[in-house]
Motif scaffolding. Structure first.
Motif, mmCIF file in Angstrom:
data_model
loop_
_atom_site.group_PDB
_atom_site.id
_atom_site.type_symbol
_atom_site.label_atom_id
_atom_site.label_comp_id
_atom_site.label_asym_id
_atom_site.label_seq_id
_atom_site.Cartn_x
_atom_site.Cartn_y
_atom_site.Cartn_z
ATOM 1 N N MET A 122 10.800 14.016 4.087
ATOM 2 C CA MET A 122 9.596 14.327 3.323
ATOM 3 C C MET A 122 9.168 15.743 3.679
ATOM 4 S SD MET A 122 7.248 10.851 3.478
ATOM 5 C CE MET A 122 7.001 10.960 5.261
ATOM 6 N N PRO A 123 8.579 16.469 2.724
ATOM 7 C CA PRO A 123 8.086 17.809 3.037
ATOM 8 C C PRO A 123 6.891 17.753 3.975
ATOM 9 C CG PRO A 123 7.413 17.143 0.831
ATOM 10 C CD PRO A 123 8.358 16.095 1.323
ATOM 11 N N GLY A 124 6.681 18.822 4.736
ATOM 12 C CA GLY A 124 5.578 18.837 5.684
ATOM 13 C C GLY A 124 5.900 17.962 6.874
ATOM 14 N N MET A 125 5.100 16.948 7.103
ATOM 15 C CA MET A 125 5.345 16.005 8.191
ATOM 16 C C MET A 125 6.428 15.014 7.770
ATOM 17 S SD MET A 125 2.690 13.329 10.040
ATOM 18 C CE MET A 125 1.434 14.583 10.289
ATOM 19 N N ASP A 126 7.621 15.140 8.333
ATOM 20 C CA ASP A 126 8.710 14.247 7.918
ATOM 21 C C ASP A 126 8.562 12.867 8.568
ATOM 22 O OD1 ASP A 126 9.597 14.408 10.540
ATOM 23 O OD2 ASP A 126 11.240 15.787 10.096
ATOM 24 N N VAL A 171 0.855 -1.191 0.000
ATOM 25 C CA VAL A 171 0.000 0.000 0.000
ATOM 26 C C VAL A 171 0.888 1.237 0.000
ATOM 27 C CG1 VAL A 171 -1.784 1.283 1.243
ATOM 28 C CG2 VAL A 171 -1.820 -1.223 1.243
ATOM 29 N N ARG A 172 0.613 2.168 -0.898
ATOM 30 C CA ARG A 172 1.407 3.391 -1.016
ATOM 31 C C ARG A 172 0.844 4.524 -0.172
ATOM 32 N NH1 ARG A 172 2.772 4.868 -7.225
ATOM 33 N NH2 ARG A 172 3.866 2.968 -7.903
ATOM 34 N N ALA A 173 1.764 5.409 0.251
ATOM 35 C CA ALA A 173 1.391 6.688 0.848
ATOM 36 C C ALA A 173 2.453 7.693 0.440
ATOM 37 C CB ALA A 173 1.299 6.588 2.369
ATOM 38 N N HIS A 174 2.015 8.886 0.015
ATOM 39 C CA HIS A 174 2.946 9.891 -0.497
ATOM 40 C C HIS A 174 3.309 10.948 0.549
ATOM 41 C CE1 HIS A 174 1.144 8.163 -4.161
ATOM 42 N NE2 HIS A 174 2.301 8.467 -4.758
ATOM 43 N N SER A 175 2.772 10.828 1.743
ATOM 44 C CA SER A 175 3.052 11.809 2.798
ATOM 45 C C SER A 175 2.763 11.187 4.151
ATOM 46 C CB SER A 175 2.185 13.059 2.615
ATOM 47 O OG SER A 175 0.815 12.740 2.809
ATOM 48 N N GLY A 176 3.212 11.868 5.212
ATOM 49 C CA GLY A 176 2.929 11.384 6.553
ATOM 50 C C GLY A 176 1.451 11.382 6.859
#
Length: 245
Positions: A62-66, A36-41
């Motif tokens: 990662m940008p935003g929530m690292d 399963v993919r996720a592109h952000s926290g």
């Protein structure tokens, strides 16, 4: 002991770069699990609240929530706090990355570019642990059902010569009581007759409580030992059930 088929597990891979997600899917594909993919926290946290994961591979930068903040949020939630996290970092990392990761509960670190064999080996360890924990939980639930059935089962009736002797003794007591010849002999109360069974139930209930407590804190080293203990209790409750039938 009840046997369980090897089931597919879900693996969450988190990275803000699409190419990295594609590479992870290619490397983990031979394991035959659901990826399963996720592109952000934020997306990772939502995914973890929707379904159960055996392990999370989480990019640190990662940008935003690292990755560190995402891992900390995962560990704060009761629903997700026990899911192992493998942090993924680049070749050039700060010296305190490992300390920061382990301090918030990360299980391991991997540095890019990944060695395919090492990546699959580490992930496989957590997949095996996840399956063992689920099997233990299923066996514990089966024990609870057997334990409840054994507690409500009627006391076993005497059979064969023992039944005949009991019937004759009961008839004699009734006859003497009817003629008024002497005091009526005391009868064995149901509680006394079933005391050994009640003691056995209490013992098994206490052991089952210990198993359930240990299941909440199990790790890879403890899983085989717990499996043996659950199997022993399963046999004990099964034999108790047979004696009451």
């Amino acid at each position: 002991m009840t046997t369980y088929p090897t089931e597919k597990c879900s693996i969450l891979i988190v990275d803000d770069i699409e190419e990295n997600l594609i590479a992870l899917e290619a490397l983990l594909g031979p394991l035959g699990q659901e990826l399963v993919r996720a592109h952000s926290g934020e997306e990772a946290l939502k995914a973890m609240l929707r379904q159960d994961f055996a392990v999370v591979l989480l990019d640190v930068l990662m940008p935003g929530m690292d990755g560190f903040e995402t891992a900390a949020n995962i560990k704060r939630l009761d629903q997700t706090k026990d899911v192992p996290i493998i942090l993924l970092t680049g070749a050039e990392v700060e010296t305190d990355y490992a300390y920061r990761g382990y301090s918030i509960g990360a299980a391991d670190f991997l540095t890019k570019p990944f060695d395919p064999w090492l990546l699959r080996t580490k992930v496989s360890i957590f997949l095996d642990l996840h399956r063992k924990n689920r099997q233990l939980a299923a066996q514990a639930e089966q024990l609870r059902r057997l334990f409840a059935e054994a507690r409500t089962a009627p006391a076993p009736a005497p059979r064969g010569r023992a039944a005949s002797a009991e019937a004759e003794a009961t008839a004699e007591r009734r006859e003497k009581g009817a003629r008024g010849k002497g005091p009526r002999p005391p009868e064995t109360s149901p509680r006394t007759a079933t005391a050994p069974t009640e003691e056995r139930l209490a013992e098994i209930g206490g052991q089952l409580a210990q198993i359930e407590l240990l299941l909440r804190d199990t790790n890879a080293a403890e899983a085989p030992t717990l499996a043996d203990r659950v199997a022993e209790l399963e046999r004990a409750v099964g034999s108790l059930r047979l004696r009451s039938e």
